[in-house]
Scaffold this motif. Structure first.
Motif, PDB file in Angstrom:
ATOM      1  N   LYS A 140       0.816  -1.216   0.000  1.00  0.00           N
ATOM      2  CA  LYS A 140       0.000   0.000   0.000  1.00  0.00           C
ATOM      3  C   LYS A 140       0.850   1.268   0.000  1.00  0.00           C
ATOM      4  O   LYS A 140       0.322   2.359   0.053  1.00  0.00           O
ATOM      5  CB  LYS A 140      -0.917   0.021   1.237  1.00  0.00           C
ATOM      6  N   ASN A 141       2.177   1.129  -0.044  1.00  0.00           N
ATOM      7  CA  ASN A 141       3.080   2.286  -0.002  1.00  0.00           C
ATOM      8  C   ASN A 141       3.038   3.062  -1.309  1.00  0.00           C
ATOM      9  O   ASN A 141       3.068   2.470  -2.385  1.00  0.00           O
ATOM     10  CB  ASN A 141       4.513   1.835   0.262  1.00  0.00           C
ATOM     11  N   LYS A 142       2.974   4.379  -1.209  1.00  0.00           N
ATOM     12  CA  LYS A 142       3.007   5.210  -2.418  1.00  0.00           C
ATOM     13  C   LYS A 142       4.393   5.202  -3.041  1.00  0.00           C
ATOM     14  O   LYS A 142       4.539   5.245  -4.255  1.00  0.00           O
ATOM     15  CB  LYS A 142       2.575   6.638  -2.096  1.00  0.00           C
ATOM     16  N   LEU A 178       5.612  -0.568  -8.144  1.00  0.00           N
ATOM     17  CA  LEU A 178       4.597   0.339  -8.676  1.00  0.00           C
ATOM     18  C   LEU A 178       4.115  -0.103 -10.059  1.00  0.00           C
ATOM     19  O   LEU A 178       2.915  -0.058 -10.349  1.00  0.00           O
ATOM     20  CB  LEU A 178       5.134   1.769  -8.735  1.00  0.00           C
ATOM     21  N   CYS A 203       7.557   2.793  -2.884  1.00  0.00           N
ATOM     22  CA  CYS A 203       8.025   1.494  -2.392  1.00  0.00           C
ATOM     23  C   CYS A 203       9.437   1.222  -2.907  1.00  0.00           C
ATOM     24  O   CYS A 203       9.715   1.412  -4.092  1.00  0.00           O
ATOM     25  CB  CYS A 203       7.073   0.402  -2.862  1.00  0.00           C
TER      26      CYS A 203
END
Length: 87
Positions: free
Chosen positions: A42-44, A52, A46
């Motif tokens: 859930k990291n914007k 991504l 990463c």
């Protein structure tokens, strides 16, 4: 250590010559691990390579699947309204 081994695997995947033909066992395993990570990440921002890009691809596939399901439902509803679906 696990970290060093993972770094070694990632280095291998960058240099692997079989990647264009579908990849070797190590590359396939790395791709599976990256995909598994990306599905729950859930990291914007990463630090995991390709996270991504993989998440975006997963989203695209889900949207395509949803669109196909919607079209299929519309056809079934249309057929049902016209009395073409037998009970």
């Amino acid at each position: 250590s696990n970290c060093a081994k993972m770094k070694q695997y990632l280095k291998h995947s960058k240099e692997c010559k079989l990647k264009q033909q579908g990849g070797c066992k190590i590359c396939k395993r790395i791709i599976a691990l990256l995909r598994y990570h990306a599905q729950s990440c859930k990291n914007k921002v990463c630090p995991i390579p390709q996270c991504l890009a993989i998440r975006e691809r997963i989203r695209q596939i889900a949207k395509q699947q949803q669109a196909m399901d919607d079209r299929r439902r519309q056809v079934m509803n249309r057929q049902y309204r016209m009395g073409l679906v037998a009970n």
